[in-house]
Design a protein around this motif. Structure first.
Motif, PDB file in Angstrom:
ATOM      1  N   UNK A   1     -10.609  31.507 -10.326  1.00 24.12           N
ATOM      2  CA  UNK A   1     -10.064  30.444  -9.472  1.00 24.12           C
ATOM      3  C   UNK A   1      -9.714  29.237 -10.345  1.00 24.12           C
ATOM      4  N   UNK A   2      -8.591  28.584 -10.031  1.00 28.60           N
ATOM      5  CA  UNK A   2      -8.194  27.393 -10.784  1.00 28.60           C
ATOM      6  C   UNK A   2      -7.717  26.278  -9.867  1.00 28.60           C
ATOM      7  N   UNK A   3      -7.552  25.073 -10.454  1.00 24.53           N
ATOM      8  CA  UNK A   3      -6.993  23.931  -9.712  1.00 24.53           C
ATOM      9  C   UNK A   3      -5.478  24.141  -9.639  1.00 24.53           C
ATOM     10  N   UNK A   4      -5.057  25.013  -8.724  1.00 18.25           N
ATOM     11  CA  UNK A   4      -3.653  25.418  -8.655  1.00 18.25           C
ATOM     12  C   UNK A   4      -3.337  26.416  -9.758  1.00 18.25           C
ATOM     13  N   UNK A   5      -2.211  27.115  -9.631  1.00 14.07           N
ATOM     14  CA  UNK A   5      -1.894  28.104 -10.667  1.00 14.07           C
ATOM     15  C   UNK A   5      -1.434  27.416 -11.948  1.00 14.07           C
ATOM     16  N   UNK A   6      -1.112  26.116 -11.879  1.00 20.71           N
ATOM     17  CA  UNK A   6      -0.761  25.361 -13.086  1.00 20.71           C
ATOM     18  C   UNK A   6      -1.921  25.366 -14.086  1.00 20.71           C
ATOM     19  N   UNK A   7      -3.127  25.143 -13.587  1.00 23.09           N
ATOM     20  CA  UNK A   7      -4.278  25.168 -14.495  1.00 23.09           C
ATOM     21  C   UNK A   7      -4.529  26.587 -15.011  1.00 23.09           C
ATOM     22  N   UNK A   8      -4.318  27.585 -14.141  1.00 24.48           N
ATOM     23  CA  UNK A   8      -4.550  28.976 -14.553  1.00 24.48           C
ATOM     24  C   UNK A   8      -3.532  29.434 -15.588  1.00 24.48           C
ATOM     25  N   UNK A   9      -2.315  28.916 -15.493  1.00 25.44           N
ATOM     26  CA  UNK A   9      -1.300  29.218 -16.497  1.00 25.44           C
ATOM     27  C   UNK A   9      -1.794  28.742 -17.869  1.00 25.44           C
ATOM     28  N   UNK A  10      -2.340  27.528 -17.919  1.00 23.23           N
ATOM     29  CA  UNK A  10      -2.872  27.009 -19.186  1.00 23.23           C
ATOM     30  C   UNK A  10      -4.110  27.796 -19.624  1.00 23.23           C
ATOM     31  N   UNK A  11      -4.915  28.220 -18.647  1.00 22.60           N
ATOM     32  CA  UNK A  11      -6.085  29.046 -18.974  1.00 22.60           C
ATOM     33  C   UNK A  11      -5.640  30.366 -19.601  1.00 22.60           C
ATOM     34  N   UNK A  12      -4.528  30.919 -19.097  1.00 15.39           N
ATOM     35  CA  UNK A  12      -4.011  32.179 -19.645  1.00 15.39           C
ATOM     36  C   UNK A  12      -3.518  31.976 -21.079  1.00 15.39           C
ATOM     37  N   UNK A  13      -2.808  30.868 -21.331  1.00 10.30           N
ATOM     38  CA  UNK A  13      -2.347  30.588 -22.702  1.00 10.30           C
ATOM     39  C   UNK A  13      -3.550  30.504 -23.647  1.00 10.30           C
ATOM     40  N   UNK A  14      -4.594  29.806 -23.198  1.00  7.03           N
ATOM     41  CA  UNK A  14      -5.806  29.640 -24.009  1.00  7.03           C
ATOM     42  C   UNK A  14      -6.472  30.991 -24.263  1.00  7.03           C
ATOM     43  N   UNK A  15      -6.544  31.814 -23.216  1.00  6.58           N
ATOM     44  CA  UNK A  15      -7.265  33.087 -23.328  1.00  6.58           C
ATOM     45  C   UNK A  15      -6.505  34.106 -24.172  1.00  6.58           C
ATOM     46  N   UNK A  16      -5.180  34.037 -24.157  1.00  2.69           N
ATOM     47  CA  UNK A  16      -4.376  35.079 -24.803  1.00  2.69           C
ATOM     48  C   UNK A  16      -3.907  34.700 -26.209  1.00  2.69           C
ATOM     49  N   UNK A  17      -4.147  33.462 -26.631  1.00  2.00           N
ATOM     50  CA  UNK A  17      -3.722  33.043 -27.973  1.00  2.00           C
ATOM     51  C   UNK A  17      -4.871  33.261 -28.955  1.00  2.00           C
ATOM     52  N   UNK A  18      -4.693  34.150 -29.942  1.00  2.00           N
ATOM     53  CA  UNK A  18      -5.772  34.346 -30.914  1.00  2.00           C
ATOM     54  C   UNK A  18      -6.075  33.022 -31.619  1.00  2.00           C
ATOM     55  N   UNK A  19      -7.364  32.659 -31.771  1.00  2.00           N
ATOM     56  CA  UNK A  19      -7.700  31.337 -32.312  1.00  2.00           C
ATOM     57  C   UNK A  19      -7.521  31.224 -33.819  1.00  2.00           C
ATOM     58  N   UNK A  20      -7.303  32.364 -34.499  1.00  2.00           N
ATOM     59  CA  UNK A  20      -7.368  32.351 -35.966  1.00  2.00           C
ATOM     60  C   UNK A  20      -6.014  32.582 -36.640  1.00  2.00           C
ATOM     61  N   UNK A  21      -4.923  32.421 -35.902  1.00  2.00           N
ATOM     62  CA  UNK A  21      -3.598  32.654 -36.490  1.00  2.00           C
ATOM     63  C   UNK A  21      -3.114  31.440 -37.282  1.00  2.00           C
TER      64      UNK A  21
ATOM     65  N   UNK B   1     -10.573  32.783 -19.674  1.00  2.00           N
ATOM     66  CA  UNK B   1      -9.875  31.885 -18.741  1.00  2.00           C
ATOM     67  C   UNK B   1     -10.889  31.001 -18.007  1.00  2.00           C
ATOM     68  N   UNK B   2     -11.994  31.619 -17.567  1.00  2.00           N
ATOM     69  CA  UNK B   2     -13.037  30.852 -16.871  1.00  2.00           C
ATOM     70  C   UNK B   2     -13.633  29.798 -17.806  1.00  2.00           C
ATOM     71  N   UNK B   3     -13.725  30.137 -19.091  1.00  2.00           N
ATOM     72  CA  UNK B   3     -14.235  29.167 -20.073  1.00  2.00           C
ATOM     73  C   UNK B   3     -13.298  27.955 -20.147  1.00  2.00           C
ATOM     74  N   UNK B   4     -11.990  28.241 -20.125  1.00  2.00           N
ATOM     75  CA  UNK B   4     -11.014  27.138 -20.127  1.00  2.00           C
ATOM     76  C   UNK B   4     -11.234  26.225 -18.917  1.00  2.00           C
ATOM     77  N   UNK B   5     -11.396  26.838 -17.739  1.00  2.00           N
ATOM     78  CA  UNK B   5     -11.579  26.045 -16.511  1.00  2.00           C
ATOM     79  C   UNK B   5     -12.852  25.193 -16.642  1.00  2.00           C
TER      80      UNK B   5
ATOM     81  N   UNK C   1     -15.147  23.618 -13.715  1.00  3.55           N
ATOM     82  CA  UNK C   1     -14.980  24.341 -12.458  1.00  3.55           C
ATOM     83  C   UNK C   1     -13.965  23.696 -11.528  1.00  3.55           C
ATOM     84  N   UNK C   2     -13.995  24.155 -10.288  1.00  4.35           N
ATOM     85  CA  UNK C   2     -12.980  23.796  -9.291  1.00  4.35           C
ATOM     86  C   UNK C   2     -13.713  23.278  -8.053  1.00  4.35           C
ATOM     87  N   UNK C   3     -13.204  22.212  -7.446  1.00  2.14           N
ATOM     88  CA  UNK C   3     -13.858  21.619  -6.275  1.00  2.14           C
ATOM     89  C   UNK C   3     -14.293  22.682  -5.270  1.00  2.14           C
TER      90      UNK C   3
END
Lengths: 390, 390
Positions: free
Chosen positions: A104-124, A247-251, A257-259
């Motif tokens: 769950x996210x604060x709108x899908x706008x936040x989830x879109x950013x959560x997806x970018x965070x989750x899918x981008x390898x941190x070590x590139x 993604x949940x870590x990003x949130x 979390x979400x209200x």
């Protein structure tokens, strides 16, 4: 915004105005009506005024005070919201939920950013590239780049993007597409890519439901399914547990979390939506009416054009239906700057330039309140007549 | 989390358990009680159960559907929340609101990120440095760096930071401080710096209110003033309009505003708080009791120590009061890894290492439910006795 300020100021002046200035004020207020809203799904408001008794939300002073909710998997997710989302997709048939984790996210706008965070390898050494076929949702480039992250970076039109063998990229697939309304599939191949399916508009009042969407990462939002944009609740259906957890870590890092009040209200609204078939019929009939009105006006002249859509069998309605997107992707056939041209006639749109396209196009919202929509149609009709008479 | 799962699973097994296993289950449930919560302000729950009738929130199905709210300045802010925040500060006397803009966020965590975004010049060759005197709030480094932004970057302990003449930096001043509870002021000078005052704990139940805080950018949150963490509402008082606007822009890009349902509930809760003097007395009495209990146990031995605080005149209570922080900054005087030592005895804390300090310290929450707090005190007492007997 200027128009809103004007409206507020002038409304208070009506009391002691002369007849002439009242007329001027009323004229300005009417103009403002279609100018103040470009993406707000207020179309649904009347429906909920008439049928909303079943989803009144009451929260007592001591309830839901904790950061933590009752989901076993993600600490901030209310189980009842998770469950009602699964039931809703089962009833509509627009997405597979079995074997999916719900974030769950604060709108899908936040989830879109959560997806970018989750899918981008941190070590590139270089950021993961984020692409989408143009015309794409105008907020994608801005939201991807506003923090100048070195994890990910906007890289433009997916149709011309050619990844090298180990390039990391994310392809955003919005289907039906915002702003154009057409059904889409991912187009990029090669490299180390991952598609994110933004299905905000994959609901039967906007497009025929042809089969349950079955992708690895799918985004949905309350605002586009029931019109409750102000509640700010979206959800992601995610196949891979590790991606869902990241993604949940990003949130958690972004907003802890979400209200829970918003989650509870969203659960009430979506549950009411499941029980009330008439909402789907209301919304579908309203959208069909609006598109017919728009097309009937546009075919009277040659000044504007909009895309044609193929009807298809809708499994939800059990009949062949035509798409009726949330936005019209309108082309001015004679003006180079369509947004500017329409603004002068009291029609506020968003220029094609923001969507990776050109300025002869604009995105026109079809979701405003009925009265504003009718004013919009009248103005388009006048513009058509004006050119035909010249 | 494991403990929570265990609790849920075992609770359902109680029905057909033998007496022996019931005892084992009850023992485990008791252990879990003090382990499952480290930062949750659940202390307030009982108060709201008894006095919360006045702030029940009811939202009808059709209400507050739009993205847009009714503030003239920031499109997503509910005017009634803005007004009640100003009234609350007037009543408590803990912050100047005159000439300040109020920006609402999804908790002060989001507003902290909004401040970093607003205060970091976008055109610098190197990121703006973010510093805070150690021990600092453990989330600051993580939240600053999780997106690897090239706008800003965590740079550690402010007390050893020496900016060059044109270095851009942000100093986070948490007062009273999390985790240590002491009153703080900004310490860095020179360079192109801007202090952000995190005043989450500047409320009369935690510290004497000596004067209204009067800084350029101040952060507050509902969770620490009334205990409603799950509502996820924070606010910033900002002197400079351009900074406030840029913070609001961040909120728009990050989550397209803040749930209006949560804003309305926060307004109800804060209004009830203004009207109910007894909440301040309840919270202040409860915190004083807890600190007295803690100190009375710790003085029985030499194993642990906590900071001493100077009493001061509190303008709100009109009397001299001792600080009673939300956390105890506990030192194990004999163990190098205090967190590990306490965990073995069923006390969950957060190690000093996370706060830029060393592992002989831990942060211990004082805000749990009363029953859990009493278990915590019992366990600390047993640990003291154990060492005295050895």
């Amino acid at each position: 915004m200027e128009c809103m300020k004007w409206t507020l100021k002038r409304s208070t002046e009506l009391v002691d105005a002369t007849l002439a200035s009242v007329e001027e004020i009323v004229q300005q207020l009417t103009t403002c009506a279609s100018l103040t809203s470009t993406r707000d799904p207020t179309m649904f408001e009347n429906y909920w005024r008439e049928h909303g008794d079943s989803c009144t939300t009451t929260i007592l002073g001591w309830q839901r005070m904790s950061y933590y909710a009752n989901s076993k998997q993600f600490f901030f997710v209310q189980t009842e919201l998770d469950q009602v989302i699964r039931s809703l997709h089962d009833v509509i048939g627009n997405a597979v939920t079995e074997g999916r984790h719900i974030v769950i996210g604060v709108g899908s706008t936040q989830l879109f950013q959560a997806a970018l965070y989750a899918l981008s390898p941190p070590d590139r050494a270089t950021p993961t590239k984020v692409v989408s076929v143009a015309p794409f949702y105008s907020s994608y480039p801005t939201i991807t780049d506003y923090l100048k992250s070195s994890l990910y970076q906007w890289a433009g039109d997916a149709s011309v993007y050619r990844p090298q063998s180990d390039d990391s990229y994310i392809e955003l697939v919005t289907t039906p597409n915002n702003p154009t309304g057409e059904v889409r599939q991912s187009v990029v191949s090669g490299g180390a890519g991952f598609p994110v399916h933004d299905l905000a508009y994959y609901w039967p009042h906007h497009t025929p439901i042809t089969s349950p969407a079955d992708h690895d990462l799918m985004l949905f939002t309350v605002s586009k399914s029931t019109g409750h944009a102000g509640t700010r609740i979206g959800w992601a259906l995610v196949k891979d547990l590790k991606v869902a957890q990241k993604m949940a870590k990003f949130i958690e890092l972004n907003t802890i979390g979400v209200s829970k009040d918003a989650q509870i209200r969203a659960a009430h609204i979506l549950r009411a939506r499941i029980g009330a078939k008439q909402l789907f019929h209301f919304a579908a009939a309203e959208m069909s009416y609006r598109w017919q009105r728009l097309r009937s006006v546009l075919t009277k002249g040659t000044r504007f054009s909009v895309p044609e859509f193929q009807p298809a069998w809708c499994t939800f309605f059990g009949e062949i239906r035509s798409p009726a997107p949330a936005f019209a992707w309108l082309r001015c056939n004679e003006e180079a700057d369509c947004e500017r041209f329409l603004r002068h006639s009291g029609i506020l749109t968003r220029s094609g330039g923001y969507f990776g396209s050109n300025t002869s196009f604009v995105r026109l919202s079809m979701l405003d309140r009925r009265a504003s929509f009718e004013i919009l149609i009248d103005r388009l009709e006048k513009l058509q007549s004006a050119v035909d008479m010249s």
